[in-house]
Design a protein around this motif. Sequence first.
Motif, mmCIF file in Angstrom:
data_model
loop_
_atom_site.group_PDB
_atom_site.id
_atom_site.type_symbol
_atom_site.label_atom_id
_atom_site.label_comp_id
_atom_site.label_asym_id
_atom_site.label_seq_id
_atom_site.Cartn_x
_atom_site.Cartn_y
_atom_site.Cartn_z
ATOM 1 N N GLU A 7 0.870 -1.176 0.000
ATOM 2 C CA GLU A 7 0.000 0.000 0.000
ATOM 3 C C GLU A 7 0.900 1.217 0.000
ATOM 4 O OE1 GLU A 7 -2.821 0.118 3.168
ATOM 5 O OE2 GLU A 7 -3.657 -1.824 2.646
ATOM 6 N N VAL A 8 0.521 2.242 -0.772
ATOM 7 C CA VAL A 8 1.343 3.444 -0.890
ATOM 8 C C VAL A 8 0.491 4.680 -0.634
ATOM 9 C CG1 VAL A 8 2.701 4.862 -2.483
ATOM 10 C CG2 VAL A 8 2.940 2.384 -2.520
ATOM 11 N N ILE A 9 1.043 5.589 0.156
ATOM 12 C CA ILE A 9 0.469 6.926 0.295
ATOM 13 C C ILE A 9 1.300 7.812 -0.615
ATOM 14 C CG2 ILE A 9 0.099 8.888 1.832
ATOM 15 C CD1 ILE A 9 -0.254 6.824 4.096
ATOM 16 N N ALA A 10 0.641 8.523 -1.524
ATOM 17 C CA ALA A 10 1.355 9.321 -2.515
ATOM 18 C C ALA A 10 0.733 10.707 -2.640
ATOM 19 C CB ALA A 10 1.318 8.609 -3.868
ATOM 20 N N HIS A 11 1.552 11.619 -3.146
ATOM 21 C CA HIS A 11 1.107 12.985 -3.426
ATOM 22 C C HIS A 11 0.897 13.114 -4.930
ATOM 23 C CE1 HIS A 11 0.913 17.335 -3.375
ATOM 24 N NE2 HIS A 11 1.796 17.346 -4.359
ATOM 25 N N TYR A 12 -0.268 13.626 -5.323
ATOM 26 C CA TYR A 12 -0.580 13.890 -6.724
ATOM 27 C C TYR A 12 -0.630 15.403 -6.893
ATOM 28 C CZ TYR A 12 -2.070 9.038 -7.243
ATOM 29 O OH TYR A 12 -2.109 7.672 -7.293
ATOM 30 N N ASN A 13 0.243 15.959 -7.752
ATOM 31 C CA ASN A 13 0.220 17.410 -7.928
ATOM 32 C C ASN A 13 -0.741 17.802 -9.046
ATOM 33 O OD1 ASN A 13 1.543 17.195 -10.409
ATOM 34 N ND2 ASN A 13 3.530 17.815 -9.613
ATOM 35 N N LEU A 14 -0.855 19.101 -9.297
ATOM 36 C CA LEU A 14 -1.819 19.588 -10.285
ATOM 37 C C LEU A 14 -1.476 19.174 -11.710
ATOM 38 C CD1 LEU A 14 -2.432 23.178 -8.879
ATOM 39 C CD2 LEU A 14 -3.924 21.181 -8.703
ATOM 40 N N GLU A 28 1.694 -11.607 7.535
ATOM 41 C CA GLU A 28 1.290 -12.518 8.611
ATOM 42 C C GLU A 28 0.855 -11.780 9.870
ATOM 43 O OE1 GLU A 28 4.343 -15.386 9.286
ATOM 44 O OE2 GLU A 28 4.654 -15.722 7.142
ATOM 45 N N ASN A 29 -0.181 -10.977 9.756
ATOM 46 C CA ASN A 29 -0.756 -10.222 10.873
ATOM 47 C C ASN A 29 0.201 -9.195 11.464
ATOM 48 O OD1 ASN A 29 -3.132 -11.706 10.620
ATOM 49 N ND2 ASN A 29 -2.372 -13.297 11.987
ATOM 50 N N ASP A 30 1.274 -8.877 10.781
ATOM 51 C CA ASP A 30 2.221 -7.860 11.226
ATOM 52 C C ASP A 30 2.202 -6.729 10.204
ATOM 53 O OD1 ASP A 30 4.168 -6.621 12.754
ATOM 54 O OD2 ASP A 30 5.809 -7.638 11.702
ATOM 55 N N GLU A 31 2.002 -5.529 10.681
ATOM 56 C CA GLU A 31 1.873 -4.381 9.800
ATOM 57 C C GLU A 31 2.970 -3.373 10.110
ATOM 58 O OE1 GLU A 31 -1.483 -1.026 9.455
ATOM 59 O OE2 GLU A 31 -2.211 -3.083 9.472
ATOM 60 N N LYS A 32 3.686 -2.919 9.089
ATOM 61 C CA LYS A 32 4.753 -1.939 9.273
ATOM 62 C C LYS A 32 4.603 -0.848 8.236
ATOM 63 C CE LYS A 32 8.094 -5.195 11.098
ATOM 64 N NZ LYS A 32 9.394 -5.799 10.953
ATOM 65 N N ALA A 33 4.941 0.373 8.628
ATOM 66 C CA ALA A 33 4.903 1.512 7.712
ATOM 67 C C ALA A 33 6.296 2.126 7.643
ATOM 68 C CB ALA A 33 3.898 2.544 8.192
ATOM 69 N N TYR A 34 6.676 2.546 6.444
ATOM 70 C CA TYR A 34 7.992 3.135 6.219
ATOM 71 C C TYR A 34 7.859 4.388 5.367
ATOM 72 C CZ TYR A 34 9.670 -1.511 7.526
ATOM 73 O OH TYR A 34 9.912 -2.687 8.180
ATOM 74 N N MET A 35 8.636 5.402 5.703
ATOM 75 C CA MET A 35 8.720 6.599 4.876
ATOM 76 C C MET A 35 9.586 6.284 3.666
ATOM 77 S SD MET A 35 6.839 8.748 6.429
ATOM 78 C CE MET A 35 7.170 10.218 5.490
ATOM 79 N N ILE A 36 9.273 6.879 2.552
ATOM 80 C CA ILE A 36 10.052 6.717 1.329
ATOM 81 C C ILE A 36 10.967 7.930 1.205
ATOM 82 C CG2 ILE A 36 9.946 6.594 -1.185
ATOM 83 C CD1 ILE A 36 7.195 5.247 -0.831
#
Length: 81
Positions: A7-14, A28-36
């Motif tokens: 899953e990715v959180i992204a910025h869409y510009n104009l 496996e029921n473990d969730e981690k988030a990382y900054m790009i």
Amino acid sequence: MDKRNVEVIAHYNLNGEITPLKIRLIEENDEKAYMIDKPSKPVKGSSLKIGLQGKRYSCFIDGKKAYLFLSDENKWYIEPT
């Protein structure tokens, strides 16, 4: 190596440009988030490792170089280097 869907959180510009900001991995029921860090401009390309066509972003995730792909079906995949 198998495709690793993320899953990715992204910025869409104009102008319609996409900049990935953060990924979320679920294993496996473990969730981690990382900054790009330092995402490159996307280049049209393919991955021979995971057999995927689309836009490729070179970036750093958790201090490690990786390639992030946005497929033609608008799904995100990661390929560690």
